[in-house]
Design a protein around this motif. Structure first.
Motif, PDB file in Angstrom:
ATOM      1  N   HIS A 126       0.862  -1.186   0.000  1.00 14.83           N
ATOM      2  CA  HIS A 126       0.000   0.000   0.000  1.00 14.83           C
ATOM      3  C   HIS A 126       0.896   1.232   0.000  1.00 14.83           C
ATOM      4  O   HIS A 126       1.980   1.223   0.587  1.00 14.83           O
ATOM      5  CB  HIS A 126      -0.892   0.037   1.243  1.00 14.83           C
ATOM      6  N   ALA A 129      -0.918   5.105   4.652  1.00 15.82           N
ATOM      7  CA  ALA A 129      -1.765   4.651   5.763  1.00 15.82           C
ATOM      8  C   ALA A 129      -2.315   5.885   6.469  1.00 15.82           C
ATOM      9  O   ALA A 129      -1.551   6.749   6.896  1.00 15.82           O
ATOM     10  CB  ALA A 129      -0.960   3.797   6.737  1.00 15.82           C
ATOM     11  N   PHE A 149       3.541   0.866   2.920  1.00 18.47           N
ATOM     12  CA  PHE A 149       3.405  -0.385   3.658  1.00 18.47           C
ATOM     13  C   PHE A 149       3.930  -1.557   2.835  1.00 18.47           C
ATOM     14  O   PHE A 149       3.550  -1.737   1.680  1.00 18.47           O
ATOM     15  CB  PHE A 149       1.931  -0.627   4.023  1.00 18.47           C
ATOM     16  N   PHE A 181      -6.167   2.434  11.305  1.00 16.64           N
ATOM     17  CA  PHE A 181      -5.511   2.807  10.052  1.00 16.64           C
ATOM     18  C   PHE A 181      -6.137   2.123   8.843  1.00 16.64           C
ATOM     19  O   PHE A 181      -6.370   0.922   8.826  1.00 16.64           O
ATOM     20  CB  PHE A 181      -4.014   2.506  10.113  1.00 16.64           C
ATOM     21  N   PHE A 183      -5.490   1.548   4.827  1.00 21.36           N
ATOM     22  CA  PHE A 183      -4.407   1.570   3.853  1.00 21.36           C
ATOM     23  C   PHE A 183      -4.972   1.846   2.468  1.00 21.36           C
ATOM     24  O   PHE A 183      -6.019   1.323   2.093  1.00 21.36           O
ATOM     25  CB  PHE A 183      -3.661   0.238   3.875  1.00 21.36           C
TER      26      PHE A 183
END
Length: 422
Positions: A126, A129, A149, A181, A183
């Motif tokens: 990702h 975030a 991420f 969070f 993403f």
């Protein structure tokens, strides 16, 4: 080198030829042209997608234009098809990485024993975030960029300074909400995982900065793919050019239009080049090739020209835009960058130099305001820039040579920069 007779600059449009991080900010292609002139040697600039400047030089008679209208070994150009991802999102009732035609194409190639390429110019799983409660984005503490991420290592990483956050925070540092969070964005790692979910038996090789950290890893992965040990090669721009895989008959370009939104005068040129180059990896033998371009703006002129692999038409349109807004090759650019650990010092010195240039440069030069760079902070250093336009760069560089240096601010002068944003 004595008795130099020929210099060949292959893929002359490639940004890797330009030195941008340190003085002198030279362009190896331009250095090659001058070296050839000094030695009375022939210089060949080769590219399927020449830089706008080089093609303009060829059309004006400064260079000799030699056009290759056919592929080697009687190979045919691939058929390019535009996929409107807005319709695909409607069909799937939300975001999807792969369109139906791309999935059908991948399945067909696997059944035939042929190979496919999937291109996405983003690595990681990702790209950001953000807290679902307060919208706080997890950014790098040292750079002005969001953390990416990486699911394999379960870390958040900065792609500018390699800062890593592990493990992924359970609490939002801003509002202290727990497990909040969300993403967003997709990278090559997510593409590979999603492909294995859809086709459990698919064999994939992923080629990006994460999988090629070790010496010789590029060649090793390329040899594996060439030997037929994978059905699909997934990668960033390092798979876009210079590769010859005779068994590749399908290329899927994901998020083809992403870089068009970068506020840089070369954005359209670079997107066109990248799409055309990666399209050229398909159908390089007797097998017919196909390219599927996934985009949310299929009517954009750059996407349309790239789909037709029509460089002359793209050039004609782009050169008029450059002339209208006075960008190269209609003029020369000089980018002066000011970098410091102190934001005030960098900005103040930049404004001082701009005022100095305004007082010294002759009429006809356009001096832009001092503004933050696209990446306003990298490795705890703040970055500002000032652009100068003119018919020639010599007066600018002559004036800048004797200016007093600030010991707390690094000054970088980039003549004919490739980017006005980064």
């Amino acid at each position: 080198m004595k008795n130099l007779g020929l210099i060949v600059v292959d893929e002359e449009h490639d940004s890797a030829y330009k030195q941008t991080d340190d003085t002198p900010c030279y362009h190896a292609r331009d250095a090659a042209v001058m070296r050839g002139k000094f030695s009375n040697a022939a210089v060949i600039l080769g590219s399927a997608t020449p830089s706008i400047e080089s093609y303009a030089n060829a059309l004006s008679g400064k260079y000799l234009l030699s056009a290759l209208t056919k592929r080697a070994d009687h190979a045919h150009l691939p058929a390019v098809r535009l996929i409107d991802m807005r319709r695909e999102f409607d069909k799937s009732k939300g975001f999807t990485l792969f369109s139906e035609p791309l999935l059908e194409g991948l399945k067909k190639r696997m059944e035939l024993g042929e190979q496919s390429l999937i291109f996405l110019n983003r690595r990681g799983f990702h790209t950001s975030a953000a807290c679902a409660v307060c919208s706080h984005v997890l950014n790098c503490p040292h750079c002005s960029i969001s953390l990416t991420f990486h699911k394999g290592k379960n870390i958040l990483s900065c792609h500018l300074c390699n800062y890593e956050l592990f493990p992924v925070p359970a609490k939002c540092p801003s509002c202290l909400a727990v497990d909040c969070f969300k993403f967003k964005g997709a990278g090559t790692e997510q593409v590979e995982r999603a492909l294995h979910t859809i086709f459990p038996h698919v064999r994939t090789i992923r080629l990006d900065a994460d999988t090629t950290k070790h010496k010789g890893s590029h060649d090793k992965l390329f040899k594996q793919f060439r030997a037929g040990k994978a059905d699909v090669l997934i990668g960033t721009q390092m798979i876009a050019k210079g590769l010859h895989f005779p068994s590749v008959t399908l290329v899927g370009v994901l998020n083809a239009d992403a870089a068009l939104h970068i506020p840089d005068f070369r954005a359209a040129e670079q997107v066109f080049q990248l799409i055309t180059q990666v399209s050229g990896r398909s159908g390089r033998s007797s097998l017919k090739g196909e390219v599927l371009l996934q985009t949310q703006i299929p009517d954009h002129p750059t996407i349309q020209h790239a789909a037709r692999l029509d460089y002359p038409a793209f050039f004609r349109e782009e050169i008029e835009i450059r002339k209208m807004f006075n960008f190269p090759p209609a003029c020369h650019l000089v980018k002066v960058t000011f970098t410091s650990k102190s934001v005030e010092a960098a900005l103040h010195y930049g404004q001082e130099i701009r005022s100095f240039l305004i007082s010294k440069l002759p009429p006809g030069f356009e001096i832009h305001p001092v503004i933050p760079c696209g990446y306003a902070k990298i490795k705890d250093h703040y970055r500002f820039q000032c652009l100068i336009k003119g018919e020639t760069t010599r007066p600018i560089t002559e004036i800048l040579k004797p200016i007093p240096r600030n010991p707390h601010v690094q000054l970088l002068v980039d003549v004919d920069p490739l980017s006005t944003f980064f």
